[in-house]
Design a protein around this motif. Sequence first.
Motif, mmCIF file in Angstrom:
data_model
loop_
_atom_site.group_PDB
_atom_site.id
_atom_site.type_symbol
_atom_site.label_atom_id
_atom_site.label_comp_id
_atom_site.label_asym_id
_atom_site.label_seq_id
_atom_site.Cartn_x
_atom_site.Cartn_y
_atom_site.Cartn_z
ATOM 1 N N ILE A 5 0.841 -1.202 0.000
ATOM 2 C CA ILE A 5 0.000 0.000 0.000
ATOM 3 C C ILE A 5 0.874 1.249 0.000
ATOM 4 O O ILE A 5 0.613 2.198 -0.742
ATOM 5 C CB ILE A 5 -0.977 -0.011 1.199
ATOM 6 N N HIS A 6 1.940 1.248 0.830
ATOM 7 C CA HIS A 6 2.846 2.403 0.863
ATOM 8 C C HIS A 6 3.519 2.597 -0.498
ATOM 9 O O HIS A 6 3.702 3.733 -0.943
ATOM 10 C CB HIS A 6 3.901 2.229 1.959
ATOM 11 N N ILE A 10 2.305 1.800 -3.434
ATOM 12 C CA ILE A 10 1.295 2.335 -4.361
ATOM 13 C C ILE A 10 1.080 3.824 -4.116
ATOM 14 O O ILE A 10 1.027 4.615 -5.061
ATOM 15 C CB ILE A 10 -0.027 1.549 -4.232
ATOM 16 N N ILE A 11 0.986 4.203 -2.856
ATOM 17 C CA ILE A 11 0.782 5.621 -2.519
ATOM 18 C C ILE A 11 1.975 6.447 -2.987
ATOM 19 O O ILE A 11 1.809 7.539 -3.540
ATOM 20 C CB ILE A 11 0.536 5.788 -1.008
ATOM 21 N N ARG A 12 3.209 5.960 -2.771
ATOM 22 C CA ARG A 12 4.407 6.682 -3.226
ATOM 23 C C ARG A 12 4.416 6.814 -4.746
ATOM 24 O O ARG A 12 4.782 7.862 -5.285
ATOM 25 C CB ARG A 12 5.673 5.954 -2.756
ATOM 26 N N SER A 13 3.986 5.758 -5.453
ATOM 27 C CA SER A 13 3.950 5.803 -6.912
ATOM 28 C C SER A 13 2.944 6.844 -7.407
ATOM 29 O O SER A 13 3.236 7.605 -8.341
ATOM 30 C CB SER A 13 3.597 4.424 -7.453
ATOM 31 N N ILE A 14 1.782 6.893 -6.793
ATOM 32 C CA ILE A 14 0.758 7.880 -7.168
ATOM 33 C C ILE A 14 1.257 9.288 -6.871
ATOM 34 O O ILE A 14 1.101 10.209 -7.685
ATOM 35 C CB ILE A 14 -0.575 7.584 -6.439
ATOM 36 N N HIS A 15 1.880 9.459 -5.714
ATOM 37 C CA HIS A 15 2.397 10.783 -5.324
ATOM 38 C C HIS A 15 3.471 11.244 -6.307
ATOM 39 O O HIS A 15 3.499 12.413 -6.720
ATOM 40 C CB HIS A 15 2.942 10.726 -3.900
ATOM 41 N N LYS A 16 4.349 10.345 -6.713
ATOM 42 C CA LYS A 16 5.405 10.669 -7.668
ATOM 43 C C LYS A 16 4.801 11.063 -9.013
ATOM 44 O O LYS A 16 5.237 12.024 -9.653
ATOM 45 C CB LYS A 16 6.341 9.474 -7.835
ATOM 46 N N ARG A 17 3.785 10.333 -9.467
ATOM 47 C CA ARG A 17 3.133 10.615 -10.743
ATOM 48 C C ARG A 17 2.444 11.986 -10.706
ATOM 49 O O ARG A 17 2.501 12.728 -11.680
ATOM 50 C CB ARG A 17 2.122 9.528 -11.044
#
Length: 135
Positions: free
Chosen positions: A5-6, A8-15
Amino acid sequence: MIPIIHAIIRSIHKRLRQTAPLQFIIVLIAVVATVGVVKYFGKKGEWRTIKVQVVGRNWTNAFTNYEGYRPPYWLAEHVRINDLERGINGSITASVQRVETYSRGSSDFDMYLTLSINGIRNTKTGTLSYNGKII
């Protein structure tokens, strides 16, 4: 599970950090336009007043002499004006406007209801459907 989950959240934040404000605005406008078109051209309910005869059996059952398709006495005694039918989302789909009962002796009644129903009009065929059945 938590590390996934962390990640995925980091990937979304980076995008999101790499997305330009103009791209974000364009995507937002496209989503709002899509929702608007679906709401505007979607199926709309149409209120119609109809009169129906209440029967105690399905029409496919055999007709019995002197008994017919009359509803049971308890049904004729408990349907009242302003009784409502609600849909899954809680909106009103039908309302009883008038109740006519005619006693046929003993516990037999003929019953007619005037209803206000919210059906969906098919403009191509000119029909109105209520609860998936054509009226």
